[in-house]
Design a protein around this motif. Structure first.
Motif, PDB file in Angstrom:
ATOM      1  N   GLY A 110      37.037  85.022  37.690  1.00 52.10           N
ATOM      2  CA  GLY A 110      37.527  84.669  36.357  1.00 52.10           C
ATOM      3  C   GLY A 110      38.260  83.343  36.366  1.00 52.10           C
ATOM      4  N   ALA A 111      39.082  83.126  37.401  1.00 48.09           N
ATOM      5  CA  ALA A 111      39.827  81.871  37.510  1.00 48.09           C
ATOM      6  C   ALA A 111      38.874  80.686  37.624  1.00 48.09           C
ATOM      7  N   LEU A 112      37.805  80.844  38.398  1.00 45.06           N
ATOM      8  CA  LEU A 112      36.838  79.758  38.564  1.00 45.06           C
ATOM      9  C   LEU A 112      36.116  79.446  37.257  1.00 45.06           C
ATOM     10  N   LYS A 113      35.872  80.461  36.464  1.00 40.80           N
ATOM     11  CA  LYS A 113      35.226  80.241  35.161  1.00 40.80           C
ATOM     12  C   LYS A 113      36.150  79.472  34.222  1.00 40.80           C
ATOM     13  N   PHE A 114      37.429  79.858  34.199  1.00 43.57           N
ATOM     14  CA  PHE A 114      38.390  79.127  33.366  1.00 43.57           C
ATOM     15  C   PHE A 114      38.555  77.696  33.872  1.00 43.57           C
ATOM     16  N   LEU A 115      38.536  77.527  35.190  1.00 41.35           N
ATOM     17  CA  LEU A 115      38.652  76.189  35.764  1.00 41.35           C
ATOM     18  C   LEU A 115      37.485  75.307  35.356  1.00 41.35           C
ATOM     19  N   SER A 116      36.276  75.870  35.383  1.00 39.13           N
ATOM     20  CA  SER A 116      35.093  75.068  35.048  1.00 39.13           C
ATOM     21  C   SER A 116      35.119  74.604  33.604  1.00 39.13           C
ATOM     22  N   THR A 117      35.535  75.480  32.683  1.00 41.41           N
ATOM     23  CA  THR A 117      35.567  75.064  31.278  1.00 41.41           C
ATOM     24  C   THR A 117      36.703  74.080  31.012  1.00 41.41           C
ATOM     25  N   THR A 118      37.795  74.208  31.752  1.00 41.03           N
ATOM     26  CA  THR A 118      38.883  73.235  31.596  1.00 41.03           C
ATOM     27  C   THR A 118      38.457  71.865  32.112  1.00 41.03           C
ATOM     28  N   LEU A 119      37.736  71.845  33.224  1.00 42.44           N
ATOM     29  CA  LEU A 119      37.193  70.577  33.725  1.00 42.44           C
ATOM     30  C   LEU A 119      36.241  69.962  32.710  1.00 42.44           C
ATOM     31  N   PHE A 120      35.395  70.799  32.131  1.00 38.62           N
ATOM     32  CA  PHE A 120      34.451  70.340  31.117  1.00 38.62           C
ATOM     33  C   PHE A 120      35.192  69.767  29.914  1.00 38.62           C
ATOM     34  N   ASN A 121      36.239  70.476  29.485  1.00 41.68           N
ATOM     35  CA  ASN A 121      37.059  70.014  28.373  1.00 41.68           C
ATOM     36  C   ASN A 121      37.734  68.684  28.710  1.00 41.68           C
ATOM     37  N   SER A 122      38.240  68.572  29.943  1.00 37.96           N
ATOM     38  CA  SER A 122      38.944  67.354  30.344  1.00 37.96           C
ATOM     39  C   SER A 122      38.013  66.149  30.377  1.00 37.96           C
ATOM     40  N   VAL A 123      36.791  66.352  30.874  1.00 39.99           N
ATOM     41  CA  VAL A 123      35.829  65.250  30.958  1.00 39.99           C
ATOM     42  C   VAL A 123      35.442  64.770  29.566  1.00 39.99           C
ATOM     43  N   LEU A 124      35.145  65.715  28.673  1.00 40.19           N
ATOM     44  CA  LEU A 124      34.769  65.312  27.317  1.00 40.19           C
ATOM     45  C   LEU A 124      35.945  64.708  26.563  1.00 40.19           C
ATOM     46  N   ALA A 125      37.140  65.250  26.772  1.00 38.72           N
ATOM     47  CA  ALA A 125      38.327  64.675  26.137  1.00 38.72           C
ATOM     48  C   ALA A 125      38.568  63.255  26.630  1.00 38.72           C
ATOM     49  N   LEU A 126      38.354  63.038  27.937  1.00 40.33           N
ATOM     50  CA  LEU A 126      38.482  61.695  28.491  1.00 40.33           C
ATOM     51  C   LEU A 126      37.496  60.741  27.823  1.00 40.33           C
ATOM     52  N   ALA A 127      36.242  61.206  27.659  1.00 37.02           N
ATOM     53  CA  ALA A 127      35.237  60.372  26.991  1.00 37.02           C
ATOM     54  C   ALA A 127      35.660  60.056  25.564  1.00 37.02           C
ATOM     55  N   PHE A 128      36.185  61.072  24.862  1.00 33.79           N
ATOM     56  CA  PHE A 128      36.628  60.868  23.474  1.00 33.79           C
ATOM     57  C   PHE A 128      37.726  59.809  23.407  1.00 33.79           C
ATOM     58  N   PHE A 129      38.745  59.948  24.262  1.00 36.83           N
ATOM     59  CA  PHE A 129      39.872  59.021  24.190  1.00 36.83           C
ATOM     60  C   PHE A 129      39.522  57.648  24.764  1.00 36.83           C
ATOM     61  N   LEU A 130      38.536  57.592  25.667  1.00 40.49           N
ATOM     62  CA  LEU A 130      38.054  56.288  26.115  1.00 40.49           C
ATOM     63  C   LEU A 130      37.447  55.521  24.945  1.00 40.49           C
ATOM     64  N   VAL A 131      36.601  56.211  24.182  1.00 40.82           N
ATOM     65  CA  VAL A 131      35.984  55.577  23.013  1.00 40.82           C
ATOM     66  C   VAL A 131      37.046  55.254  21.972  1.00 40.82           C
ATOM     67  N   ALA A 132      37.954  56.214  21.732  1.00 41.86           N
ATOM     68  CA  ALA A 132      39.012  55.983  20.741  1.00 41.86           C
ATOM     69  C   ALA A 132      39.914  54.830  21.157  1.00 41.86           C
ATOM     70  N   GLY A 133      40.192  54.740  22.465  1.00 43.30           N
ATOM     71  CA  GLY A 133      41.063  53.680  22.946  1.00 43.30           C
ATOM     72  C   GLY A 133      40.466  52.295  22.782  1.00 43.30           C
ATOM     73  N   HIS A 134      39.127  52.207  22.779  1.00 43.25           N
ATOM     74  CA  HIS A 134      38.463  50.910  22.673  1.00 43.25           C
ATOM     75  C   HIS A 134      38.086  50.544  21.244  1.00 43.25           C
ATOM     76  N   PHE A 135      37.836  51.537  20.403  1.00 39.13           N
ATOM     77  CA  PHE A 135      37.318  51.253  19.063  1.00 39.13           C
ATOM     78  C   PHE A 135      38.296  51.578  17.937  1.00 39.13           C
ATOM     79  N   THR A 136      39.438  52.174  18.283  1.00 35.67           N
ATOM     80  CA  THR A 136      40.446  52.439  17.259  1.00 35.67           C
ATOM     81  C   THR A 136      41.799  51.961  17.770  1.00 35.67           C
TER      82      THR A 136
END
Length: 459
Positions: A6-32
């Motif tokens: 269960g911990a590994l499953k929560f870890l994987s989705t948090t990593l997924f969330n972190s990567v996509l959030a990073l992509a979002f804020f990378l774009v936001a940081g450059h274009f807004t």
């Protein structure tokens, strides 16, 4: 009820969330501008307000009670119906947002669904349905940080809110496949959970002040521009502690389940503490070292926040093993009043220190307030969990505490401290071969190589 898978499953989705959030804020940081990021931060702040102030039935207690019912083969339908029905009945109170800027009152449907899915997720977690919970989280993450990148190019917060709302609806529909539900509020169940869990609820309200007080004071004293800078580095700095927290998300239902089955809570908390310490300290030190490069490379507009990010990463991540002791206090169903004491002290410290330091040293003052908060609350959790007989303080636990304190010397020389911490685990025998055997019994066969590393560290 496998806590490690269960911990590994929560870890994987948090990593997924972190990567996509990073992509979002990378774009936001450059274009807004940081002001746009500041508006996103305010919406996220309202999420926290909704979760803290409207959860009269505390999430942790809902998870604990459904896990207890599941372990003891008791019915839990009334608890499910009551929790979900309550989340809908309390939602009209969100209409107070009509008095705020338009992008906030447009978010009301999103906050209603957000509260509903929070209870859904806690119930499914308590039932050990870790796969289902994390699939729902992944669906929402794709919408929240993936598709909402479109809103950046239109410079439209309103479009972002629409995308987040649609993602939340999809998550709610998916969760409902696995939960029985009818609109029914059992008064006895409601009163029992609300009464027993009131200290936890009140603590959640107070923790909003301590957890978000630095941001509120920053917005009030410095404006949305500096809030945007601080929010971005603060969000990045909590990624390591979020990973650890997600890795430990299965601790509450699993510890409740096995405690109900007759396992010793002191032993459960001790093993968990020492293993989490092994994960958190290297992550904290490496995060401190890498963060300046990360910000200067990907977010050059936000270099002002580098010192704040370093302080936050080190303090928040290294104290995570102590913060998680609160989980075992809830699982053992001890006296919950210490949560109120900890919460009040925490909130007073964050707001007071923020008001004192932010006008003098800017957003670094907010970071100092949060760092002090992490240290103070960690020590209080250690104190109360020990007094309640939930956590033992023996040689290996004391050695782990010493290494946590030592990790803060990374401010002086992080390379030396990292080596000393890793050697400390081996020399002090903080992880024993018997604990590794316990982990080996739960770990999936595809990750058996990790066991070889643990045996090398174990004594």
């Amino acid at each position: 009820m496998n806590p490690l898978s269960g911990a590994l499953k929560f870890l994987s989705t948090t990593l997924f969330n972190s990567v996509l959030a990073l992509a979002f804020f990378l774009v936001a940081g450059h274009f807004t501008t940081p002001s746009f990021v500041g508006k996103v931060a305010i919406i996220q702040l309202m999420e926290t307000i909704t979760g803290a102030f409207f959860s009269i039935l505390p999430y942790q207690l809902v998870t604990r009670e459904v896990s207890h019912s599941y372990a003891s083969s008791q019915g839990y339908d009334k608890l499910v119906y009551t929790s979900l029905s309550y989340s809908l009945l309390v939602s009209p109170l969100l209409l107070f947002l009509l008095f705020f800027p338009s992008y906030l009152w447009m978010s009301i449907p999103y906050f209603v669904i957000y509260l509903f899915t929070n209870y859904q997720g806690q119930l499914l977690t308590g039932l050990g349905k870790f796969t289902e919970v994390n699939v729902g989280n992944a669906v929402f993450t794709i919408s929240r940080w993936g598709f909402s990148i479109i809103a950046i190019f239109y410079h439209s917060v309103e479009l972002l809110i629409l995308i987040w709302t649609l993602g939340a609806v999809m998550k709610a529909v998916y969760y409902q496949i696995y939960l029985p539900f009818k609109f029914s509020l059992d008064k006895t169940t409601f009163k029992e959970i609300a009464k027993v869990g009131f200290p936890i609820y009140l603590t959640g309200v107070v923790y909003f002040i301590s957890g978000q007080g630095d941001r509120v004071v920053t917005a009030f004293l410095l404006g949305s521009y500096y809030l945007g800078i601080y929010q971005l580095v603060a969000l990045a700095s909590v990624v390591p502690s979020m990973l650890i927290s997600s890795f430990s998300s299965s601790l509450l239902p699993s510890s409740t389940y096995y405690y109900t089955k007759g396992k010793d809570m002191k032993e459960i908390s001790s093993v968990s503490f020492r293993i989490v310490t092994l994960i958190s300290l290297p992550l904290a030190i490496l995060g401190y070292a890498i963060s300046p490069f990360f910000i200067s490379k990907f977010f050059p507009q936000y270099v002002l926040g580098i010192p704040s990010m370093q302080l936050l990463i080190l303090s928040l991540t290294s104290t995570m093993p102590l913060q998680l002791l609160s989980t075992f206090m809830i699982a053992a169903k001890k006296d919950y009043r210490p949560f109120i004491i900890i919460g009040i002290i925490s909130a007073a410290e964050v707001v007071g220190v923020s008001y004192f330091l932010i006008p003098r040293i800017g957003i670094y003052g907010a970071a100092i307030a949060q760092a002090f908060n992490a240290i103070i609350t960690s020590l209080l959790y250690l104190l109360f969990s020990h007094f309640q007989g939930v956590f033992k303080l023996e040689r290996r636990e004391i050695a782990g505490l010493a290494l946590i304190g030592l990790s803060f010397l990374a401010f002086i020389n992080w390379e030396v401290v990292l080596i000393v911490v890793l050697l400390g685990f081996k020399l002090f025998g903080i992880i024993g071969s018997d604990e590794v055997k316990i982990v080996e019994g739960f770990i999936p066969s595809s990750l058996k190589r990790i066991i070889k590393i643990l045996y090398l560290i174990a004594k």
